[in-house]
Design an enzyme around this catalytic site. Structure first.
Site, PDB file in Angstrom:
ATOM      1  N   LYS A 189      -1.273  -0.711  -2.465  1.00  0.00           N
ATOM      2  CA  LYS A 189      -2.214  -1.344  -1.516  1.00  0.00           C
ATOM      3  C   LYS A 189      -2.801  -0.295  -0.563  1.00  0.00           C
ATOM      4  CE  LYS A 189       0.891  -4.280   0.091  1.00  0.00           C
ATOM      5  NZ  LYS A 189       2.062  -3.835  -0.700  1.00  0.00           N
ATOM      6  N   ARG A 195       1.016 -12.306   4.267  1.00  0.00           N
ATOM      7  CA  ARG A 195       2.103 -12.260   3.282  1.00  0.00           C
ATOM      8  C   ARG A 195       3.059 -13.428   3.413  1.00  0.00           C
ATOM      9  NH1 ARG A 195       3.250  -6.257   4.226  1.00  0.00           N
ATOM     10  NH2 ARG A 195       5.075  -6.270   2.951  1.00  0.00           N
ATOM     11  N   ARG A 253       8.008   8.231  -2.775  1.00  0.00           N
ATOM     12  CA  ARG A 253       6.873   8.263  -1.834  1.00  0.00           C
ATOM     13  C   ARG A 253       7.208   9.145  -0.633  1.00  0.00           C
ATOM     14  NH1 ARG A 253       4.279   2.883   0.596  1.00  0.00           N
ATOM     15  NH2 ARG A 253       6.438   2.439   1.167  1.00  0.00           N
ATOM     16  N   ARG A 256       9.781   7.056   4.445  1.00  0.00           N
ATOM     17  CA  ARG A 256       9.902   5.890   5.324  1.00  0.00           C
ATOM     18  C   ARG A 256      11.339   5.378   5.327  1.00  0.00           C
ATOM     19  NH1 ARG A 256       4.944   1.824   4.049  1.00  0.00           N
ATOM     20  NH2 ARG A 256       6.679   0.363   3.997  1.00  0.00           N
ATOM     21  N   ARG A 283      12.835  -6.117  -0.056  1.00  0.00           N
ATOM     22  CA  ARG A 283      11.386  -6.349   0.094  1.00  0.00           C
ATOM     23  C   ARG A 283      10.829  -7.053  -1.144  1.00  0.00           C
ATOM     24  NH1 ARG A 283      10.201  -0.309   1.357  1.00  0.00           N
ATOM     25  NH2 ARG A 283       7.980  -0.752   1.106  1.00  0.00           N
TER      26      ARG A 283
HETATM   27  P1  AP5 Z   1       1.311   2.755  -1.612  1.00  0.00           P
HETATM   28  O1  AP5 Z   1      -0.178   2.826  -1.717  1.00  0.00           O
HETATM   29  O2  AP5 Z   1       1.945   3.370  -0.413  1.00  0.00           O
HETATM   30  O3  AP5 Z   1       1.825   1.257  -1.839  1.00  0.00           O
HETATM   31  P2  AP5 Z   1       1.783  -0.015  -0.888  1.00  0.00           P
HETATM   32  O4  AP5 Z   1       1.515  -1.197  -1.752  1.00  0.00           O
HETATM   33  O5  AP5 Z   1       0.863   0.220   0.266  1.00  0.00           O
HETATM   34  O6  AP5 Z   1       3.316  -0.023  -0.447  1.00  0.00           O
HETATM   35  P3  AP5 Z   1       4.016  -0.359   0.933  1.00  0.00           P
HETATM   36  O7  AP5 Z   1       5.468  -0.008   0.745  1.00  0.00           O
HETATM   37  O8  AP5 Z   1       3.327   0.297   2.091  1.00  0.00           O
HETATM   38  O9  AP5 Z   1       3.876  -1.881   1.000  1.00  0.00           O
HETATM   39  P4  AP5 Z   1       4.751  -2.833   1.792  1.00  0.00           P
HETATM   40  O10 AP5 Z   1       3.965  -4.082   1.637  1.00  0.00           O
HETATM   41  O11 AP5 Z   1       6.167  -2.898   1.406  1.00  0.00           O
HETATM   42  O12 AP5 Z   1       4.802  -2.161   3.256  1.00  0.00           O
HETATM   43  P5  AP5 Z   1       3.973  -2.402   4.579  1.00  0.00           P
HETATM   44  O13 AP5 Z   1       3.766  -1.097   5.207  1.00  0.00           O
HETATM   45  O14 AP5 Z   1       2.811  -3.308   4.374  1.00  0.00           O
HETATM   46  O15 AP5 Z   1       1.916   3.435  -2.951  1.00  0.00           O
HETATM   47  C1  AP5 Z   1       3.303   3.557  -3.125  1.00  0.00           C
HETATM   48  C2  AP5 Z   1       3.613   4.917  -3.811  1.00  0.00           C
HETATM   49  O16 AP5 Z   1       3.097   4.906  -5.156  1.00  0.00           O
HETATM   50  C3  AP5 Z   1       2.951   6.121  -3.137  1.00  0.00           C
HETATM   51  O17 AP5 Z   1       3.812   7.223  -3.242  1.00  0.00           O
HETATM   52  C4  AP5 Z   1       1.656   6.352  -3.946  1.00  0.00           C
HETATM   53  O18 AP5 Z   1       1.237   7.717  -3.923  1.00  0.00           O
HETATM   54  C5  AP5 Z   1       2.099   5.919  -5.345  1.00  0.00           C
HETATM   55  N1  AP5 Z   1       1.050   5.270  -6.116  1.00  0.00           N
HETATM   56  C6  AP5 Z   1       0.086   4.419  -5.651  1.00  0.00           C
HETATM   57  N2  AP5 Z   1      -0.680   3.992  -6.672  1.00  0.00           N
HETATM   58  C7  AP5 Z   1      -0.189   4.580  -7.790  1.00  0.00           C
HETATM   59  C8  AP5 Z   1      -0.558   4.509  -9.187  1.00  0.00           C
HETATM   60  N3  AP5 Z   1      -1.579   3.748  -9.620  1.00  0.00           N
HETATM   61  N4  AP5 Z   1       0.181   5.233 -10.079  1.00  0.00           N
HETATM   62  C9  AP5 Z   1       1.233   5.997  -9.660  1.00  0.00           C
HETATM   63  N5  AP5 Z   1       1.614   6.116  -8.351  1.00  0.00           N
HETATM   64  C10 AP5 Z   1       0.920   5.398  -7.452  1.00  0.00           C
HETATM   65  O19 AP5 Z   1       5.048  -3.248   5.440  1.00  0.00           O
HETATM   66  C11 AP5 Z   1       6.257  -2.662   5.862  1.00  0.00           C
HETATM   67  C12 AP5 Z   1       7.097  -3.715   6.568  1.00  0.00           C
HETATM   68  O20 AP5 Z   1       6.396  -4.178   7.745  1.00  0.00           O
HETATM   69  C13 AP5 Z   1       7.405  -4.980   5.767  1.00  0.00           C
HETATM   70  O21 AP5 Z   1       8.538  -4.835   4.924  1.00  0.00           O
HETATM   71  C14 AP5 Z   1       7.638  -6.001   6.892  1.00  0.00           C
HETATM   72  O22 AP5 Z   1       8.911  -5.818   7.463  1.00  0.00           O
HETATM   73  C15 AP5 Z   1       6.606  -5.581   7.945  1.00  0.00           C
HETATM   74  N6  AP5 Z   1       5.312  -6.278   7.764  1.00  0.00           N
HETATM   75  C16 AP5 Z   1       4.126  -5.703   7.434  1.00  0.00           C
HETATM   76  N7  AP5 Z   1       3.159  -6.636   7.353  1.00  0.00           N
HETATM   77  C17 AP5 Z   1       3.755  -7.816   7.625  1.00  0.00           C
HETATM   78  C18 AP5 Z   1       3.273  -9.155   7.655  1.00  0.00           C
HETATM   79  N8  AP5 Z   1       1.978  -9.460   7.379  1.00  0.00           N
HETATM   80  N9  AP5 Z   1       4.160 -10.136   7.959  1.00  0.00           N
HETATM   81  C19 AP5 Z   1       5.465  -9.861   8.249  1.00  0.00           C
HETATM   82  N10 AP5 Z   1       5.977  -8.613   8.214  1.00  0.00           N
HETATM   83  C20 AP5 Z   1       5.127  -7.596   7.899  1.00  0.00           C
END
Ligand code: AP5
Length: 229
Positions: free
Chosen positions: A24, A99, A138, A173, A184
């Site tokens: 994402k 989410r 990552r 992270r 997660r």
């Molecule tokens: P990356 O692009 O970083 O993936 P991502 O989907 O953004 O992963 P996140 O871990 O950031 O998502 P998340 O939803 O768990 O965390 P968030 O920060 O939103 O890619 C991942 C890796 O793969 C990277 O190394 C990249 O280089 C590689 N990659 C990407 N595409 C690739 C491809 N096509 N092929 C190969 N490699 C690839 O949330 C964190 C926490 O915050 C949550 O757990 C929760 O506690 C809280 N939170 C956030 N939003 C909310 C909400 N709306 N409600 C409640 N709690 C929330």
């Protein structure tokens, strides 16, 4: 709700849904550059609050470290403030929000009052085992937030951010450990999956195979959005 077809609503309002590690953040970066709209990532916003040591950050950190969702009320207040800032008038790319079903309903109500709508909800589909491997490899830049992968998308210099103004030492992270990742994923399957049905029912869901390489996924998203914007 105003739609792309009405001709009145020209805002580029997109959202990215997908399990943790499905790409994402990676794809949001490209979309925000292409459409010149801000990237609104609730994960990044919460981590910023943690860095600043605010009350919200302290509360959120307790949920985030184990991979649990931060309560809807905290998230909704934060997002509503962000979406009324002036740089969002032309649209935005939402990443990691909504989410839960409650967040999706609340966003819908908020947009409806403004006579706006989401143009497309891009769903990134990826299996759980690929996710665990991606997230364990990552690394992120603590200064500019740029995301790397030790194998698929490594920095040019080991452990250093590529951005010339930054060059910070990359970090892992705290929630990218296997236990938190699996939690997660559980939460994604239980609580976030209803959001997919919500946008499918609205006819704006665009499903993308996120197992392909980064550039391929980017092209597939662009193609899927043709006609939406
Ligand atoms: P990356 O692009 O970083 O993936 P991502 O989907 O953004 O992963 P996140 O871990 O950031 O998502 P998340 O939803 O768990 O965390 P968030 O920060 O939103 O890619 C991942 C890796 O793969 C990277 O190394 C990249 O280089 C590689 N990659 C990407 N595409 C690739 C491809 N096509 N092929 C190969 N490699 C690839 O949330 C964190 C926490 O915050 C949550 O757990 C929760 O506690 C809280 N939170 C956030 N939003 C909310 C909400 N709306 N409600 C409640 N709690 C929330």
């Amino acid at each position: 709700m105003a739609s792309a077809q009405s001709g009145k609503d020209s805002g580029v309002r997109l959202l990215l849904i997908g399990p943790p590690g499905s790409g994402k953040g990676t794809q949001a970066k490209h979309l925000t550059e292409k459409f010149r709209v801000p990237h609104v990532s609730t994960g990044d916003m919460l981590r910023e609050q943690i860095r600043k040591g605010t009350a919200l950050g302290e509360e959120a950190a307790e949920y985030i470290k184990d991979g649990n969702l931060v309560p809807d009320e905290l998230i909704l207040n934060m997002v509503k403030v962000r979406l009324t800032q002036s740089d969002t008038t032309g649209g935005y790319v939402l990443d990691g929000f909504p989410r839960s079903a409650a967040q999706a309903e609340a966003l819908d109500g908020f947009l409806e009052k403004r006579k706006e709508g989401i143009k497309a909800a891009v769903l990134l589909i990826l299996d759980d085992e690929t996710i665990v491997s991606r997230l364990c490899n990552r690394r992120v830049c603590p200064e500019c937030g740029r995301v790397y992968h030790l194998i698929n998308h490594p920095p040019k210099t080991e452990d250093r951010c590529d951005e010339y103004h930054c060059r910070a030492t990359l970090v892992q992270r705290p929630d990218d450990n296997e236990e938190a990742i699996r939690n997660r994923l559980r939460i994604y399957h239980d609580q976030t999956k209803p959001v997919i049905a919500f946008y499918r029912d609205k006819g704006v869901l665009r499903e993308i195979d996120a197992s392909r390489e980064i550039l391929r996924v980017q092209i597939d998203i662009e193609r899927a959005l043709e006609g939406d914007l």
